[in-house]
Design an enzyme around this catalytic site. Sequence first.
Site, mmCIF file in Angstrom:
data_model
loop_
_atom_site.group_PDB
_atom_site.id
_atom_site.type_symbol
_atom_site.label_atom_id
_atom_site.label_comp_id
_atom_site.label_asym_id
_atom_site.label_seq_id
_atom_site.Cartn_x
_atom_site.Cartn_y
_atom_site.Cartn_z
ATOM 1 N N GLY A 25 -81.085 25.334 75.744
ATOM 2 C CA GLY A 25 -81.856 26.078 74.761
ATOM 3 C C GLY A 25 -82.498 25.207 73.699
ATOM 4 N N ARG A 57 -73.120 20.255 84.506
ATOM 5 C CA ARG A 57 -71.885 20.826 83.964
ATOM 6 C C ARG A 57 -71.364 21.908 84.905
ATOM 7 N NH1 ARG A 57 -74.395 21.673 78.578
ATOM 8 N NH2 ARG A 57 -75.532 19.827 79.187
ATOM 9 N N ASP A 89 -70.028 25.979 80.274
ATOM 10 C CA ASP A 89 -71.314 25.284 80.207
ATOM 11 C C ASP A 89 -71.221 24.015 79.352
ATOM 12 O OD1 ASP A 89 -71.113 27.550 78.226
ATOM 13 O OD2 ASP A 89 -72.787 26.480 77.317
ATOM 14 N N ASN A 90 -70.052 23.768 78.753
ATOM 15 C CA ASN A 90 -69.836 22.545 77.983
ATOM 16 C C ASN A 90 -68.823 21.625 78.657
ATOM 17 O OD1 ASN A 90 -71.619 23.347 75.982
ATOM 18 N ND2 ASN A 90 -70.043 24.257 74.704
#
Length: 519
Positions: free
Chosen positions: A104, A202, A270-271
């Site tokens: 984003g 990821r 997602d991290n």
Amino acid sequence: MQSLSEKEYKNEFVQAFPGDDSGNLKPRQTPGMLYSKALPTPVNKVELLAWSEELAQELGIKKPTDQKDIDILGGNHVAPTMYPYAACYAGHQFGNWAGQLGDGRAITLGEWVAPDGKSWELQLKGAGLTPYSRRADGRAVLRSSVREYLMSEAMHYLGVPTTRALSLVSTGDQVLRDMFYNGNPAYEPGAIVMRVAPTFLRFGSFEMPAARREQENLQQLVDWTIDRYYPHITGEGRILAWFKEILEKTAALMVEWMRVGFVHGVMNTDNMSILGLTIDYGPYSFLDDYDPDFTPNTTDLPGRRYAFGKQANIAYWNLGCLASAIAPLLPGTQELVAVLETYEEVFYQKYYAMMANKLGIDAPKEEDKELIMRFSETMATLNLDMTIFFQLLMELPQELGEEKDLVAHFEPSFYRELETGERAMLFTLMKDYAARLQANTITREEALQRMQTANPRFILRNYLLHQAIEGLEKGDNTLFLKLQEAMKDPYSRHFEEFFARRPDWASQKAGCSMLSCSS
């Protein structure tokens, strides 16, 4: 050494996979696409605030001196062979499926091949809108950018696997942020970090095509990832072997976080890096007083899902999500589940070995596990400063003396005066620890060497970062530059001015004790 503007970049990811080449930055769903073209949005004026010269030397990048190269670091110039894009991925956030997420506010410019032949993705964080910005502006502020720049490099010098940061620039723009999502937005100076990694893939990168039942994309992404980043894995069963290595890397990363007292704060899928790197520095913190329930993230309250003591379990949960994503590529799930269930054994084997090094004891035996756990319990009960406590442990007299003498020895790590029972608890632990040291099969010198390697003396405490950011916002980079030097030598005694407990004023101050996911 080559300049950023003259380099011929590779773009192997975008050449290998389907993507949206339209360049349309309007936030939207992009089914079937693994990326979307996203040119950085120009800013008012790019000024170089910081440059990681050691990383630049490793990559063979010449420090920017002309404005064209500096503009690349802020998104105002794109080299001819770059293909800027934002990756499409999904994720579980705070335990809930969030669907499509994507970059984003991160834009990958291209792949830089270093003199040793290794390829590195160069990515700008805060360079403007992408199709995955949703309701955000794609920008980053100085506050969050300083934190990402310094901590990326600090973790590297601590020996913790991490993405890196090459540069920090100001943009000359003001960015509106509601720091704690409490209805009090304010303008802050904008900034951009160029971060570097072999890949920013990821767990969520694989969850996205799996959720959309894009079997071909999923298979291609797994095959490409193994071929490129795990080339030693070949033959039948390589997906299982690959997952096993990711599991081992992830477990090792959790152990390293625990070794230095690092709390990530946002361990969403997602991290989680596919290479076992620390990725996406947001509301992170090092522990000051040792507290397994500490989370630095206001968004993580009151559940404290991502608290320090829960990180290893969350990594297991996230690995389960990755396993579910790649399961459609396998004939059955029995072997995949069996690999996943090895996580606890892998983690604890690495954890006890790490703690043995922190304590200076030889290969940990079964009976040492209780002693190791007592250290964690004692630090938590007494609210000891983790970093200072382990430094004082290295200086523990071989003759303990009276209880009052031992308590006085550890007093620099206290955040409060200990009660009678707590003083006895510490003294008893030290007596048992001293007895265990007597049984060591390694010399005292070797024990101290292990401890000095495992226990940092300098950490980037949140209050120091906060003070550095306040200074930069006023045009004073004195503390920022000191921290930039100190983080490169965290195991030495060269920066004793920072060897101190968190001051009382910082325990409740916004930006020091608690942060949010806001940039």
